[in-house]
Enzyme design. Structure first.
Site, PDB file in Angstrom:
ATOM      1  N   PRO A   1       0.840  -1.217   0.000  1.00 48.61           N
ATOM      2  CA  PRO A   1       0.000   0.000   0.000  1.00 48.61           C
ATOM      3  C   PRO A   1       0.866   1.255   0.000  1.00 48.61           C
ATOM      4  O   PRO A   1       1.768   1.392   0.815  1.00 48.61           O
ATOM      5  CB  PRO A   1      -0.800  -0.104   1.302  1.00 48.61           C
ATOM      6  CG  PRO A   1      -0.569  -1.457   1.837  1.00 48.61           C
ATOM      7  CD  PRO A   1       0.669  -2.014   1.212  1.00 48.61           C
ATOM      8  N   GLU A   2       0.601   2.163  -0.935  1.00 49.15           N
ATOM      9  CA  GLU A   2       1.316   3.441  -0.961  1.00 49.15           C
ATOM     10  C   GLU A   2       0.415   4.505  -0.328  1.00 49.15           C
ATOM     11  O   GLU A   2      -0.723   4.222   0.069  1.00 49.15           O
ATOM     12  CB  GLU A   2       1.676   3.799  -2.405  1.00 49.15           C
ATOM     13  CG  GLU A   2       2.693   2.829  -3.008  1.00 49.15           C
ATOM     14  CD  GLU A   2       4.007   3.481  -3.418  1.00 49.15           C
ATOM     15  OE1 GLU A   2       4.215   4.671  -3.117  1.00 49.15           O
ATOM     16  OE2 GLU A   2       4.821   2.800  -4.038  1.00 49.15           O
TER      17      GLU A   2
ATOM     18  N   ARG B   1       1.690 -11.115   5.511  1.00 51.76           N
ATOM     19  CA  ARG B   1       3.149 -11.113   5.662  1.00 51.76           C
ATOM     20  C   ARG B   1       3.614 -10.552   6.996  1.00 51.76           C
ATOM     21  O   ARG B   1       4.806 -10.626   7.321  1.00 51.76           O
ATOM     22  CB  ARG B   1       3.790 -10.355   4.500  1.00 51.76           C
ATOM     23  CG  ARG B   1       3.478 -11.057   3.173  1.00 51.76           C
ATOM     24  CD  ARG B   1       4.164 -10.411   2.012  1.00 51.76           C
ATOM     25  NE  ARG B   1       5.624 -10.468   2.133  1.00 51.76           N
ATOM     26  CZ  ARG B   1       6.449  -9.913   1.265  1.00 51.76           C
ATOM     27  NH1 ARG B   1       5.981  -9.258   0.236  1.00 51.76           N
ATOM     28  NH2 ARG B   1       7.751 -10.010   1.436  1.00 51.76           N
TER      29      ARG B   1
ATOM     30  N   HIS C   1      -5.189 -14.964   8.736  1.00 54.35           N
ATOM     31  CA  HIS C   1      -4.355 -13.756   8.792  1.00 54.35           C
ATOM     32  C   HIS C   1      -5.099 -12.544   9.364  1.00 54.35           C
ATOM     33  O   HIS C   1      -4.595 -11.432   9.309  1.00 54.35           O
ATOM     34  CB  HIS C   1      -3.801 -13.423   7.409  1.00 54.35           C
ATOM     35  CG  HIS C   1      -2.961 -14.522   6.834  1.00 54.35           C
ATOM     36  ND1 HIS C   1      -1.820 -14.975   7.449  1.00 54.35           N
ATOM     37  CD2 HIS C   1      -3.114 -15.275   5.714  1.00 54.35           C
ATOM     38  CE1 HIS C   1      -1.305 -15.957   6.725  1.00 54.35           C
ATOM     39  NE2 HIS C   1      -2.061 -16.157   5.669  1.00 54.35           N
TER      40      HIS C   1
END
Ligand SMILES: [Zn+2]
Length: 280
Positions: A2-3, A112, A93
């Site tokens: 994500p930016e 992650r 997750h």
């Protein structure tokens, strides 16, 4: 990953779900993300009212009525998923689950586990080790041509690498650094200290523009910033150069074969896409 535009759209999606709401239940389903979660994390959040949600660089800041701030970073793969179906099975997750007093759930999913969650006293927020060295917000009033020129002056490093230094400008990632340099017509290999005066004006304006347009695109493509599956934010983009190596350049008529078109190179272990003809 994500930016900044995704993080901003996540913030805008979280506001109507969380601002003014009480966190009736908080479930912590792992010990640590990128760092260990703070002592008593779920207990300290339970029963708190969320006063306001802001963004600083790529950090999400939720101010709570007890004087603490929930600091959150989405890392490489973090997602916020909203659902009012509390019986919907949890994903393995889904590491933190917030349930509001109105019955909605926000699930923080991070395959992650490079995400970050921390609880910080509001009075010490800007001294937090992850926030204290950040430069100006690219969309804020303190960021402009002269400020960028001052931050770049004396820097003998490629401009692309300098733009990823969070002290120069906060929250600008690899993709939008490439897009902004392309929009400003500046070579990613140019020495940072040479970006002064009108070049710095052009680059600061390009950074604001590429980020601003991406946020706008995210807002207009989603209803209330929520995707059909409940995920907040958006991850659909149209980039001019990023991930387009070998394609014709959208702005000048150069195209492969014959040496033209978008090229890819690697700088400081990060991929850079650019048009050698348009960017000097
Ligand atoms: Zn070109």
């Amino acid at each position: 990953m994500p930016e900044l535009p995704e993080v901003e759209t996540v913030v805008r999606g979280l506001r109507p779900k969380l601002e003014g709401r009480v966190l009736a239940e908080v479930e912590q389903r792992c010990e640590s993300l990128r760092f260990p979660l703070p002592e008593g994390f779920a207990r300290r959040l339970r029963g708190r009212r969320v006063l306001r949600i802001d963004r600083r660089a790529k950090y999400i800041l939720a101010r709570l009525d007890g004087g603490e701030v929930l600091l959150c970073h989405l890392g490489m793969s973090g997602r916020m998923v909203v659902t009012d179906a509390r019986d919907r099975p949890l994903d393995k997750h889904d590491h933190v689950v917030f349930t509001t007093a109105t019955g909605e759930q926000i699930r923080f999913n991070d395959a992650r586990r490079f995400g970050v969650m921390d609880l910080v006293d509001e009075g010490r927020l800007w001294q937090h080790r992850l926030l204290r060295d950040l430069g100006p917000e690219p969309l804020g009033n303190a960021f402009n041509g002269p400020a960028l020129a001052a931050a770049l002056s004396g820097r003998r490093t490629p401009i692309k690498t300098a733009l990823l230094d969070q002290r120069v400008v906060a929250g600008l990632g690899n993709i939008y650094a490439c897009e902004a340099l392309y929009a400003a017509g500046l070579s990613p290999r140019r020495q940072a200290y040479t970006v002064q005066g009108r070049r710095a004006e052009r680059l600061a304006a390009a950074i604001r523009d590429v980020l601003g347009r991406a946020i706008e695109a995210g807002g207009s493509s989603l209803r209330d910033y929520v995707q059909a599956d409940g995920e907040l934010g958006y991850f659909q983009h149209h980039w001019a150069v990023y991930d387009r190596a070998g394609e014709p350049c959208p702005d000048c008529d150069c195209a492969p074969p014959g040496g033209g078109g978008i090229r890819r190179t690697v700088q400081s272990n990060r991929s850079t896409c650019y048009c050698p003809r348009r960017q000097r």
